[in-house]
Structure formats: structure tokens, C-alpha cells
Design a protein around this motif. Structure first.
Motif, PDB file in Angstrom:
ATOM      1  N   ASN A 197     -15.782   6.079  -4.887  1.00  0.00           N
ATOM      2  CA  ASN A 197     -15.684   4.989  -5.855  1.00  0.00           C
ATOM      3  C   ASN A 197     -16.413   3.744  -5.364  1.00  0.00           C
ATOM      4  OD1 ASN A 197     -14.121   2.348  -6.599  1.00  0.00           O
ATOM      5  ND2 ASN A 197     -13.882   3.722  -8.335  1.00  0.00           N
ATOM      6  N   GLN A 239     -22.009   4.337   4.338  1.00  0.00           N
ATOM      7  CA  GLN A 239     -21.154   5.468   4.720  1.00  0.00           C
ATOM      8  C   GLN A 239     -20.046   5.591   3.685  1.00  0.00           C
ATOM      9  OE1 GLN A 239     -18.120   5.144   7.637  1.00  0.00           O
ATOM     10  NE2 GLN A 239     -18.474   7.183   8.477  1.00  0.00           N
ATOM     11  N   GLY A 240     -19.998   6.702   2.970  1.00  0.00           N
ATOM     12  CA  GLY A 240     -19.014   6.881   1.898  1.00  0.00           C
ATOM     13  C   GLY A 240     -19.721   6.759   0.566  1.00  0.00           C
ATOM     14  N   PRO A 280      -5.710   2.598  -7.597  1.00  0.00           N
ATOM     15  CA  PRO A 280      -6.381   3.691  -6.876  1.00  0.00           C
ATOM     16  C   PRO A 280      -6.871   3.264  -5.496  1.00  0.00           C
ATOM     17  CG  PRO A 280      -7.382   3.336  -9.062  1.00  0.00           C
ATOM     18  CD  PRO A 280      -6.500   2.165  -8.775  1.00  0.00           C
ATOM     19  N   ALA A 306     -18.144   2.395   3.813  1.00  0.00           N
ATOM     20  CA  ALA A 306     -17.325   2.444   2.591  1.00  0.00           C
ATOM     21  C   ALA A 306     -16.516   3.738   2.576  1.00  0.00           C
ATOM     22  CB  ALA A 306     -18.217   2.345   1.354  1.00  0.00           C
ATOM     23  N   ALA A 353     -15.209  -0.740   3.213  1.00  0.00           N
ATOM     24  CA  ALA A 353     -13.967  -0.025   3.535  1.00  0.00           C
ATOM     25  C   ALA A 353     -12.973  -1.009   4.139  1.00  0.00           C
ATOM     26  CB  ALA A 353     -14.251   1.088   4.537  1.00  0.00           C
ATOM     27  N   GLY A 371     -18.413   3.143  -2.320  1.00  0.00           N
ATOM     28  CA  GLY A 371     -19.777   3.320  -1.805  1.00  0.00           C
ATOM     29  C   GLY A 371     -20.746   3.788  -2.884  1.00  0.00           C
ATOM     30  N   GLY A 389     -11.968  -5.131  -6.342  1.00  0.00           N
ATOM     31  CA  GLY A 389     -11.038  -4.195  -6.979  1.00  0.00           C
ATOM     32  C   GLY A 389      -9.741  -4.871  -7.369  1.00  0.00           C
ATOM     33  N   ASP A 400     -21.360  11.152   3.446  1.00  0.00           N
ATOM     34  CA  ASP A 400     -20.005  11.358   2.931  1.00  0.00           C
ATOM     35  C   ASP A 400     -19.364  12.474   3.752  1.00  0.00           C
ATOM     36  OD1 ASP A 400     -20.907  13.751   1.915  1.00  0.00           O
ATOM     37  OD2 ASP A 400     -20.520  13.276  -0.186  1.00  0.00           O
ATOM     38  N   THR A 451     -14.854  -2.740  -7.355  1.00  0.00           N
ATOM     39  CA  THR A 451     -14.915  -2.959  -5.906  1.00  0.00           C
ATOM     40  C   THR A 451     -16.370  -2.945  -5.452  1.00  0.00           C
ATOM     41  OG1 THR A 451     -12.764  -1.907  -5.737  1.00  0.00           O
ATOM     42  CG2 THR A 451     -13.952  -2.267  -3.678  1.00  0.00           C
ATOM     43  N   LYS A 487       0.866  -1.179   0.000  1.00  0.00           N
ATOM     44  CA  LYS A 487       0.000   0.000   0.000  1.00  0.00           C
ATOM     45  C   LYS A 487       0.899   1.223   0.000  1.00  0.00           C
ATOM     46  CE  LYS A 487      -4.509   0.749   0.240  1.00  0.00           C
ATOM     47  NZ  LYS A 487      -5.580  -0.174  -0.178  1.00  0.00           N
TER      48      LYS A 487
HETATM   49  P1  NAD Z   1     -13.044   7.602  -2.447  1.00  0.00           P
HETATM   50  O1  NAD Z   1     -12.036   8.654  -2.165  1.00  0.00           O
HETATM   51  O2  NAD Z   1     -13.490   7.397  -3.848  1.00  0.00           O
HETATM   52  O3  NAD Z   1     -14.364   7.875  -1.574  1.00  0.00           O
HETATM   53  C1  NAD Z   1     -14.327   8.021  -0.188  1.00  0.00           C
HETATM   54  C2  NAD Z   1     -15.719   8.426   0.294  1.00  0.00           C
HETATM   55  O4  NAD Z   1     -15.708   8.497   1.716  1.00  0.00           O
HETATM   56  C3  NAD Z   1     -16.159   9.807  -0.214  1.00  0.00           C
HETATM   57  O5  NAD Z   1     -17.542   9.780  -0.513  1.00  0.00           O
HETATM   58  C4  NAD Z   1     -15.905  10.706   0.992  1.00  0.00           C
HETATM   59  O6  NAD Z   1     -16.743  11.838   1.005  1.00  0.00           O
HETATM   60  C5  NAD Z   1     -16.259   9.736   2.105  1.00  0.00           C
HETATM   61  N1  NAD Z   1     -15.726  10.156   3.397  1.00  0.00           N
HETATM   62  C6  NAD Z   1     -14.499  10.630   3.688  1.00  0.00           C
HETATM   63  N2  NAD Z   1     -14.413  10.948   4.980  1.00  0.00           N
HETATM   64  C7  NAD Z   1     -15.631  10.674   5.512  1.00  0.00           C
HETATM   65  C8  NAD Z   1     -16.195  10.808   6.800  1.00  0.00           C
HETATM   66  N3  NAD Z   1     -15.466  11.276   7.807  1.00  0.00           N
HETATM   67  N4  NAD Z   1     -17.477  10.443   6.996  1.00  0.00           N
HETATM   68  C9  NAD Z   1     -18.225   9.969   5.974  1.00  0.00           C
HETATM   69  N5  NAD Z   1     -17.752   9.837   4.729  1.00  0.00           N
HETATM   70  C10 NAD Z   1     -16.473  10.175   4.503  1.00  0.00           C
HETATM   71  O7  NAD Z   1     -12.454   6.267  -1.811  1.00  0.00           O
HETATM   72  P2  NAD Z   1     -12.822   4.770  -2.200  1.00  0.00           P
HETATM   73  O8  NAD Z   1     -11.871   4.327  -3.239  1.00  0.00           O
HETATM   74  O9  NAD Z   1     -14.281   4.655  -2.397  1.00  0.00           O
HETATM   75  O10 NAD Z   1     -12.393   4.017  -0.842  1.00  0.00           O
HETATM   76  C11 NAD Z   1     -13.283   3.858   0.257  1.00  0.00           C
HETATM   77  C12 NAD Z   1     -12.810   2.695   1.115  1.00  0.00           C
HETATM   78  O11 NAD Z   1     -12.792   1.509   0.310  1.00  0.00           O
HETATM   79  C13 NAD Z   1     -11.397   2.818   1.689  1.00  0.00           C
HETATM   80  O12 NAD Z   1     -11.353   2.156   2.929  1.00  0.00           O
HETATM   81  C14 NAD Z   1     -10.551   2.057   0.683  1.00  0.00           C
HETATM   82  O13 NAD Z   1      -9.335   1.592   1.229  1.00  0.00           O
HETATM   83  C15 NAD Z   1     -11.503   0.921   0.371  1.00  0.00           C
HETATM   84  N6  NAD Z   1     -11.210   0.210  -0.877  1.00  0.00           N
HETATM   85  C16 NAD Z   1     -11.154   0.876  -2.070  1.00  0.00           C
HETATM   86  C17 NAD Z   1     -10.918   0.160  -3.242  1.00  0.00           C
HETATM   87  C18 NAD Z   1     -10.916   0.800  -4.601  1.00  0.00           C
HETATM   88  O14 NAD Z   1     -10.816   0.081  -5.607  1.00  0.00           O
HETATM   89  N7  NAD Z   1     -11.050   2.110  -4.721  1.00  0.00           N
HETATM   90  C19 NAD Z   1     -10.692  -1.225  -3.174  1.00  0.00           C
HETATM   91  C20 NAD Z   1     -10.765  -1.868  -1.943  1.00  0.00           C
HETATM   92  C21 NAD Z   1     -11.031  -1.134  -0.803  1.00  0.00           C
END
Ligand code: NAD
Length: 422
Positions: free
Chosen positions: A227, A223-224, A147, A299, A322, A229, A351, A248, A196, A108
Motif C-alpha cells: 500500500n 523497499q516494500g 489498515p 516502506a 515504514a 511503497g 494515512g 518486496d 500514506t 495499534k
Molecule cells: P503492505 O502489507 O501493503 O505492504 C508491505 C510490503 O512490504 C509488501 O510489498 C511486502 O512484499 C513488503 N515486504 C514484506 N516483507 C519484506 C521484506 N522482508 N523485504 C522486503 N519487502 C518486504 O503494508 P503497508 O500498509 O504498505 O505498510 C508498510 C509500512 O508502512 C509498515 O511499516 C506500516 O506500519 C507503515 N504504514 C502503513 C500505513 C498505511 O496506511 N497502510 C500508514 C502508516 C505507516
């Protein structure tokens, strides 16, 4: 929000796999190896900003394990990024790739930064300079970023282009696989962007089958809305689920009749977040965690399901989209309350599975169809779940422990055969 971060996230990740290791009496040397990352790379790199000033950023790449294949894992751009967080996230990648049976190890990386504070041009410079600083520590057969929070296909396109430009001319066309999650035009895979979220939905479908529950009767809070959520919510709503609450970083909204997720996506694209969305009422963060739903899907960030929230949750199932959203003490409470958990290394593996497909496509210079990508994604998610269900029944343990056991079975088998050098 991140109150639990005083305690080491990496130590929590180690404790998680140690509990599973106890169940199968894992060899002490393998436990010791897996408790530490192999390499910890920290780079401090200067970037010229548009106002003419120079700023030094700190970036990380933690290579946890490469027994089963090249190091693999995302790049996170977020103000909370630090060594401990990236070490935990890297370790989880080793167990995730082993669990779903893709030939990768775990890594990572990230930069401690709030991307919203920089222009597109500044972000381009930051990404390129970070990639340059990592240099030959990454590579298509060595360590392959992707990503994560705060990064996107655009980030990956810049990483790939920078890496190609610092490679000798004769290698520039063969290094596309240095990152996955690129845009399709630049060599990415169809279906990677939503992979994902799609994997989270396949996980939920598997759980429904196992528990004789109809997917289209489920109410869900998320939550989130990034990408993971965002795509999950859209796909789940499309499959008939009712998305009743979403949070979010800008706000938290709810509609007990179900949110119009397509309209919400448009709103977020235009306004930068869910706050103010018409067709829902604003609620507090804590209200999101006590909504009367069948399924809750964190998420966003880690450590969101605290003890208090575990007591307040009214769902039957927590699907960890998440990484690391649940504190260990909170998990204990959820177990006592009979709330089932689909653990992160299983729920969000879609993912890295499609990243593997992208890497294969880059190696063979062929593009797969969406139908192919999706069918193979579903197969790998399904097989991993089936194996977890089997091991869980054999060992009478939690779903998380069983997921780690499946991963450790594979890692231990290969360590047994290869031995430890020299
Ligand atoms: P992202 O940056 O696309 O989205 C993150 C989301 O979380 C956004 O909507 C943001 O507004 C929200 N957020 C941030 N802080 C917050 C808070 N305090 N309260 C509520 N919402 C909040 O990120 P992502 O790629 O969707 O990743 C989200 C999770 O999924 C992470 O834990 C990441 O490690 C995990 N993940 C991502 C992938 C991938 O392919 N992108 C794969 C596996 C796991």
C-alpha cells in the motif's frame, strides 16, 4: 532480516521520545505516563478452518494514549506480530497524531498470522472473530482501527460490519466510524487508499523546497511495494522521479534508467510480487541498500536500516515511509555521514490524516471530493513539516528529535491544562 528484534522495539520507541523530552526538559510524570501504554488487550480466539479443524489465533490491541482524542492506529496481520512490536507501533501513533495535530490518541493492533496461508473465506472468519473478541474495546469515539501491513479496505469493511452487527439495532447506522480505511462504497473516503504514499511524496516535496532540490531530478530506491511503497513509487514516478530499485518479499529488482512503475504494479497484481518483472534485473537485498540514489524509502518492516546498511547507503536522504525502519546505532552513522532523515512519524502521517477526514465524513454523513481531501492532506503535512523545521532550528537538533518535540509540546500543554486524574 529481523535480527535486531532480540532487543525491545518498544524500548527503542521510548528511548526516541525520551531524547526529545530531554531537549525540552519535559516533566517527569508525563515521561512516565508516555513510557507505558494505558491498556494492553490480548485475545486468543478460535476459528473454524475450511478443512474442518479449529485453530486458536492470538490478537492484540494496545491503547497507548487517548489524551488528545480516541485511540487510533492500524491493525497488522503478519507472522512477526507480538506484544513488543504492537506496543512500539502504538506509542508511535500517539506521537504521530500529536505531531500532525489530528484529535486522536495512539493505538495499534494485530494478529500473529501469515495471511497468505489462508483462503479469503478463512480470512473473513478470522477478521470477524477477532473483531468479536475485541468487542467494546473498540468504538467510533473510543478506539478506531485502520489498515496496516497485511490488512486492507476489505478487512476494514468486515470489521465495521461485524461491529455494527454486535451493536444494538438503534446504533448500527452510526458506527461506521469504528474503523477508517474502509472501501469508499462502505463509507470510506476517496483518497484514503493512497493517502500514506501521497503523504510520503508531500514530505519529499517539502524537503526538496527546504534544500533547493528539484523533485523531478531525484533517483529513488524503495523497499516494500504494498500500500505505502507501491502508491509512493507510482506517485513519485508520475512527478518525474526515477525509481531505480524496488524490493518486496518476493525479490529485489533494479533498472538504472528507471522502472516503469505502472507496468510493475500490473505485474505485481498478476504475479503476487516484483520477482521476475521484465524490464529490470534481479539484484540482492544488500545491493538495493547500496544503490547510487538520491533518496532511499524503506516502506516495509521495522529494523531494516542496520549498522551495515547505514554504512553502505549512498543516498543523501532517507524517507521513513515504514514505521521504525532505522536502528538507533544506524541512525548515528547516518548522521555522521550527513544523510538526512525524514522520520516515520512525519513521513507516513498521511494515512492517519486522511483517516481523520474519513471519520469526520462518517460523523457528518457527507462525502468530500478528492480535491478537498488532497488539499487538506497537503496542508496538514506541510504545517507539520514547517513546525518541525522551526523547532529544529530553535533547538539545533535532528529532524526526528524536532518531530517528537512538536508532538510533546502539544501533549504537555494539554496535560498541563487538564491535570492528571484524580
Ligand atoms: P503492505 O502489507 O501493503 O505492504 C508491505 C510490503 O512490504 C509488501 O510489498 C511486502 O512484499 C513488503 N515486504 C514484506 N516483507 C519484506 C521484506 N522482508 N523485504 C522486503 N519487502 C518486504 O503494508 P503497508 O500498509 O504498505 O505498510 C508498510 C509500512 O508502512 C509498515 O511499516 C506500516 O506500519 C507503515 N504504514 C502503513 C500505513 C498505511 O496506511 N497502510 C500508514 C502508516 C505507516
Amino acid at each position: 532480516m529481523n535480527g535486531a528484534r532480540q532487543r525491545s522495539l518498544h524500548q527503542a520507541a521510548v528511548d526516541q521520545f525520551q531524547r526529545a523530552a530531554d531537549l525540552i526538559d519535559l516533566n517527569d510524570s508525563y515521561r512516565e505516563i508516555l513510557s507505558h501504554p494505558k491498556n494492553e488487550i490480548i485475545v486468543n480466539f478460535p476459528v473454524s478452518l475450511e478443512d474442518g479443524s479449529k485453530k486458536v489465533f492470538t490478537g492484540y490491541r494496545i491503547q497507548h494514549n487517548n489524551l488528545l482524542g480516541p485511540y487510533k492506529g492500524g491493525l497488522r496481520f503478519h507472522p512477526s506480530v507480538d506484544l513488543d512490536e504492537v506496543k512500539a507501533l502504538a506509542a508511535w501513533m500517539t506521537f504521530k497524531t500529536a505531531l500532525v495535530g489530528v484529535p486522536f490518541g495512539g493505538a495499534k493492533g494485530g494478529v500473529t498470522i501469515d495471511p497468505s496461508q489462508y483462503s479469503d473465506e478463512e480470512m473473513r472468519r478470522i477478521v470477524r472473530r477477532f473483531t468479536h473478541a475485541l468487542g467494546s474495546n473498540i468504538g467510533p469515539d473510543h478506539d478506531i482501527p485502520a489498515p496496516d501491513m497485511g490488512t486492507s479496505s476489505q478487512t476494514m469493511d468486515w470489521v465495521m460490519d461485524t461491529y455494527a452487527n454486535i451493536s444494538p439495532p438503534g446504533f448500527r447506522q452510526s458506527v461506521k466510524g469504528v474503523v477508517t480505511g474502509k472501501s469508499v462504497e462502505v463509507g470510506g473516503s476517496v483518497g484514503r487508499e493512497e493517502a500514506t504514499g501521497r503523504g510520503v511524496l508531500y514530505s519529499l516535496r517539502h524537503w526538496c523546497g527546504e534544500n533547493s532540490v528539484r523533485l523531478d531530478e531525484l533517483s529513488i530506491s524503495v523497499q516494500g511495494f504494498g500500500n505505502v511503497g507501491g502508491y509512493f513509487a507510482e506517485l513519485a514516478a508520475d512527478a518525474g522521479c526515477k525509481i531505480v530499485g524496488v524490493a518486496d518479499h518476493t525479490g529485489t529488482i533494479a533498472n538504472e534508467d528507471g522502472l516503469d512503475v505502472v507496468k510493475l504494479r500490473d505485474w505485481v497484481d498478476q504475479h503476487g510480487g516484483v520477482d521476475g518483472f521484465h524490464g529490470a534485473m534481479a539484484i540482492t537485498t544488500e545491493e538495493l541498500f547500496s544503490l547510487d540514489v538520491d533518496v532511499m524509502v524503506p516502506a516495509a518492516l521495522e529494523n531494516q536500516i542496520t549498522v551495515e546498511r547505514a554504512r553502505a547507503l549512498r543516498c543523501r536522504l532517507l524517507v521513513e515511509a515504514a514505521n521504525g525502519p532505522t536502528l538507533p546505532e544506524a541512525e548515528q552513522i547516518l548522521m555522521e555521514r550527513g544523510v538526512d532523515i525524514v522520520p516515520d512519524i512525519l513521513a507516513n502521517a498521511g494515512g492517519v490524516i486522511v483517516s481523520y477526514f474519513e471519520w469526520l465524513q462518517n460523523k457528518s454523513a457527507r462525502a468530500w471530493s478528492f480535491t478537498d481531501v488532497d488539499a487538506r492532506l497537503r496542508d496538514l503535512v506541510w504545517q507539520a513539516h514547517d513546525r518541525v523545521v522551526e523547532r529544529r532550528a530553535e533547538l539545533s537538533c535532528t529532524r526526528r528529535e524536532a518531530a517528537y518535540v512538536v508532538a510533546l509540546d502539544r501533549l504537555a500543554d494539554v496535560y498541563d491544562r487538564r491535570g492528571i486524574f484524580p
